[in-house]
Design an enzyme around this catalytic site. Structure first.
Site, PDB file in Angstrom:
ATOM      1  N   ASP A  37       0.808  -1.221   0.000  1.00  0.00           N
ATOM      2  CA  ASP A  37       0.000   0.000   0.000  1.00  0.00           C
ATOM      3  C   ASP A  37       0.845   1.278   0.000  1.00  0.00           C
ATOM      4  OD1 ASP A  37       1.017  -0.371   2.474  1.00  0.00           O
ATOM      5  OD2 ASP A  37      -0.846   0.031   3.565  1.00  0.00           O
ATOM      6  N   HIS A 241      23.204   0.799 -19.745  1.00  0.00           N
ATOM      7  CA  HIS A 241      22.277   1.278 -18.716  1.00  0.00           C
ATOM      8  C   HIS A 241      22.516   0.571 -17.379  1.00  0.00           C
ATOM      9  CE1 HIS A 241      19.448   2.644 -22.186  1.00  0.00           C
ATOM     10  NE2 HIS A 241      20.358   3.546 -21.899  1.00  0.00           N
ATOM     11  N   ASP A 258      26.801   8.700 -15.269  1.00  0.00           N
ATOM     12  CA  ASP A 258      25.774   9.298 -16.128  1.00  0.00           C
ATOM     13  C   ASP A 258      24.608   9.629 -15.205  1.00  0.00           C
ATOM     14  OD1 ASP A 258      23.725   9.898 -17.885  1.00  0.00           O
ATOM     15  OD2 ASP A 258      24.157   8.245 -19.263  1.00  0.00           O
ATOM     16  N   ASP A 269      21.144  15.862 -18.184  1.00  0.00           N
ATOM     17  CA  ASP A 269      21.681  14.533 -18.511  1.00  0.00           C
ATOM     18  C   ASP A 269      23.164  14.696 -18.835  1.00  0.00           C
ATOM     19  OD1 ASP A 269      22.117  11.972 -19.444  1.00  0.00           O
ATOM     20  OD2 ASP A 269      20.750  12.109 -21.146  1.00  0.00           O
ATOM     21  N   HIS A 348      25.405   3.086 -29.932  1.00  0.00           N
ATOM     22  CA  HIS A 348      24.203   3.924 -29.817  1.00  0.00           C
ATOM     23  C   HIS A 348      24.367   5.209 -30.623  1.00  0.00           C
ATOM     24  CE1 HIS A 348      26.225   6.461 -26.784  1.00  0.00           C
ATOM     25  NE2 HIS A 348      26.553   5.371 -26.130  1.00  0.00           N
ATOM     26  N   HIS A 352      19.893  12.822 -28.132  1.00  0.00           N
ATOM     27  CA  HIS A 352      18.419  12.786 -28.139  1.00  0.00           C
ATOM     28  C   HIS A 352      17.927  14.148 -27.674  1.00  0.00           C
ATOM     29  CE1 HIS A 352      18.880  12.303 -23.744  1.00  0.00           C
ATOM     30  NE2 HIS A 352      19.802  11.410 -24.021  1.00  0.00           N
ATOM     31  N   HIS A 359      14.535  11.669 -22.337  1.00  0.00           N
ATOM     32  CA  HIS A 359      14.475  11.365 -23.771  1.00  0.00           C
ATOM     33  C   HIS A 359      13.198  12.055 -24.256  1.00  0.00           C
ATOM     34  CE1 HIS A 359      17.000   7.490 -23.026  1.00  0.00           C
ATOM     35  NE2 HIS A 359      17.706   8.588 -22.917  1.00  0.00           N
ATOM     36  N   GLU A 382      26.542  12.799 -26.920  1.00  0.00           N
ATOM     37  CA  GLU A 382      27.116  11.806 -26.016  1.00  0.00           C
ATOM     38  C   GLU A 382      27.827  10.645 -26.718  1.00  0.00           C
ATOM     39  OE1 GLU A 382      24.014   9.419 -23.998  1.00  0.00           O
ATOM     40  OE2 GLU A 382      22.566  10.857 -24.769  1.00  0.00           O
ATOM     41  N   TYR A 386      33.156   1.625 -25.973  1.00  0.00           N
ATOM     42  CA  TYR A 386      33.003   0.561 -24.970  1.00  0.00           C
ATOM     43  C   TYR A 386      33.791  -0.659 -25.432  1.00  0.00           C
ATOM     44  CZ  TYR A 386      28.893   3.540 -24.245  1.00  0.00           C
ATOM     45  OH  TYR A 386      28.062   4.620 -24.062  1.00  0.00           O
ATOM     46  N   ARG A 404      32.206   7.454 -21.843  1.00  0.00           N
ATOM     47  CA  ARG A 404      31.179   8.278 -22.506  1.00  0.00           C
ATOM     48  C   ARG A 404      31.333   9.698 -21.970  1.00  0.00           C
ATOM     49  NH1 ARG A 404      27.089   5.217 -21.656  1.00  0.00           N
ATOM     50  NH2 ARG A 404      26.049   6.148 -19.866  1.00  0.00           N
ATOM     51  N   GLU A 406      29.083  13.277 -22.094  1.00  0.00           N
ATOM     52  CA  GLU A 406      27.758  13.750 -22.513  1.00  0.00           C
ATOM     53  C   GLU A 406      27.460  15.143 -21.974  1.00  0.00           C
ATOM     54  OE1 GLU A 406      24.461  11.403 -20.936  1.00  0.00           O
ATOM     55  OE2 GLU A 406      23.122  12.227 -22.472  1.00  0.00           O
TER      56      GLU A 406
HETATM   57  N1  GLY Z   1      21.077   8.718 -19.306  1.00  0.00           N
HETATM   58  C1  GLY Z   1      20.370   8.294 -20.435  1.00  0.00           C
HETATM   59  C2  GLY Z   1      20.981   8.799 -21.648  1.00  0.00           C
HETATM   60  O1  GLY Z   1      22.090   9.288 -21.634  1.00  0.00           O
HETATM   61  O2  GLY Z   1      20.364   8.822 -22.671  1.00  0.00           O
HETATM   62 MN    MN Z   2      21.501  11.054 -22.796  1.00  0.00          MN
HETATM   63 MN    MN Z   3      22.986  10.197 -19.971  1.00  0.00          MN
END
Ligand code: GLY
Ligand code: MN
Ligand code: MN
Length: 440
Positions: A37, A241, A258, A269, A348, A352, A359, A382, A386, A404, A406
């Site tokens: 609950d 992720h 991240d 982000d 990737h 975005h 996103h 970004e 890897y 990475r 970003e």
């Molecule tokens: N943290 C999610 C991305 O970088 O898209």
């Molecule tokens: Mn991102």
């Molecule tokens: Mn990110």
């Protein structure tokens, strides 16, 4: 804060895109059970928030262009002293007209009796079909209720139109007030990343770094991160992720963070990757320098008139060149890009849209062509590399490294502005900041 007039302007702009004789119906988020609950912390639906700013669950708005008694109707929980004692304050329909500029506000419990009457005689319903099954069937029940009255002269709506397209097109372009909130969200995330760099020591656990990030977010009024924070040391950084955040930080590893804040509903982000010890090894430097060069090239191509995939194309070119130089790929540049060979180490896209959702919404292509960048769009840049520890095709010295970098980038009239530039990213800056902190 978004002023009331801006919410009103958004509703007007949306209504201008609607065909004559239509009604739009938009629902709030509902509370979600986390455990028996108790619920997850409530977060309002971004589309609903964008149009009215009403912060409670169990609410619905209707936008009815040309309605004589007002175009903006809100249904929400009634005031209830006992419920409010247990679960928190409610606005109630009486105060909603004043506080949220509704032309009419009614108890949500009366919606089945009132809303079908407002839909009757309208030919089209703008609605986000498929988002919430329960609401989908309620909307159909309202239509069926009108259909059952046709012999008495009722005119049921005959057409459903997805509301998302027009609404998300509006959300893609950020207003001055939104950019102000996004700057604040970005600044909070910058401070959190600086704090993480400052506190990082070999032997800590990833979740302790996560705690530092979230402490800084919350301290500055961002009570939730914009998404689950990724604190990934060593080979964990090769899981895109990764959110377990449970490994110990080893002195020879890199740490990829991240993490972004959510401030007054707006996301930031940021990703930075830095050495746990404060000093990059030579192999780490080689890969890091490559990703940074790719990011510089990608950010350089963010400007009005370029299309949104140009930063990705720039990044892929620099990364593929570097992968050849470092012995990760073999072959000619053009053919490796053509074959998408870089995807072995960079799988990737380079960014975005970002806004109310991390996103964020908005079309990425128009009639099959990548979208042209325009002033007041905000996107992330970004690039990454890897190289998992079990990738025996890579030189041994590079295995187990994920990097990475970003940033959040606003498209300006002339070019761009990096909203998250406050976190250092050159090797010298990172090493010097970390050395100072260790000395202190
Ligand atoms: N943290 C999610 C991305 O970088 O898209
Ligand atoms: Mn991102
Ligand atoms: Mn990110």
């Amino acid at each position: 804060m978004i002023p009331k007039q801006e919410f009103a302007r958004r509703r007007q702009l949306l209504m201008q895109t609607m065909e004559p004789g239509s009604i739009a119906i938009i629902a709030s988020s509902q509370e979600l059970v986390r455990s028996r609950d108790t619920h997850f912390m409530f977060r309002q639906d971004s589309d609903f928030h964008y149009l009215c700013g009403f912060p409670e669950p169990n609410a619905v708005i209707a936008l009815i262009p040309g309605r004589e008694h007002g175009e903006f109707v809100l249904f929400c929980n009634e005031k209830d002293p006992e419920q409010e004692t247990w679960h928190g304050r409610r606005c109630g329909p009486e105060a909603a007209c004043d506080l949220y500029s509704a032309d009419d506000a009614f108890p949500i419990d009366d919606i089945d009796d009132i809303l079908p009457g407002m839909m009757e005689g309208r030919q089209r319903i703008y609605y986000e079909m498929g988002k919430n099954n329960e609401l989908d069937s309620r909307v159909m029940n309202w239509v069926n209720k009108i259909r059952s009255q046709v012999k008495k002269g009722a005119q049921p709506p005959g057409e459903f139109i997805d509301l998302r397209h027009a609404l998300h097109e509006l959300r893609l372009f950020k207003s001055a007030a939104e950019i102000k909130l996004m700057r604040k969200s970005a600044q909070i995330a910058v401070d959190a990343h600086l704090r993480a760099m400052r506190e990082c020591r070999p032997g800590m656990t990833e979740w302790q770094i996560e705690a530092e990030l979230h402490y800084e977010f919350a301290r500055q009024g961002a009570r939730s991160p914009a998404y689950s924070s990724i604190v990934a040391s060593g080979n964990n950084a090769c899981i895109l992720h990764y959110t377990e955040n449970s490994s110990k930080l080893r002195k020879d590893d890199l740490l990829l963070i991240d993490a972004g804040a959510e401030y007054e509903m707006y996301a930031s982000d940021i990703t930075r990757t830095f050495p746990v010890s404060g000093r990059f090894s030579n192999a780490q430097k080689e890969l890091y320098q490559l990703v940074l060069k790719a990011q510089d090239a990608a950010i350089g191509s963010v400007k009005p008139g370029n299309h949104w995939m140009q930063p990705h194309e720039e990044a892929v070119k620099v990364l593929t060149e570097g992968m050849i130089e470092l012995g990760l790929l073999k072959g000619g540049l053009d053919e490796l890009i053509e074959q998408e060979a870089y995807k072995q180490y960079y799988m990737h896209k380079t960014g975005h849209w970002i806004g109310l959702d991390v996103h964020d919404v908005g079309d990425y292509s128009i009639e099959g062509q990548p979208r042209i960048l325009e002033e007041n769009m905000v996107l992330t840049v970004e690039p990454a590399i890897y190289i998992p520890e079990d990738d025996t095709s890579a030189p041994a010295k590079y295995r187990g490294i994920g990097i990475r970098i970003e940033d959040d980038v606003l498209v300006t009239k002339q070019g761009h502005e990096v909203l998250t530039s406050g976190v250092p990213k050159t090797i010298d800056e990172i090493e010097s900041i970390m050395a100072k902190q260790k000395a202190a």
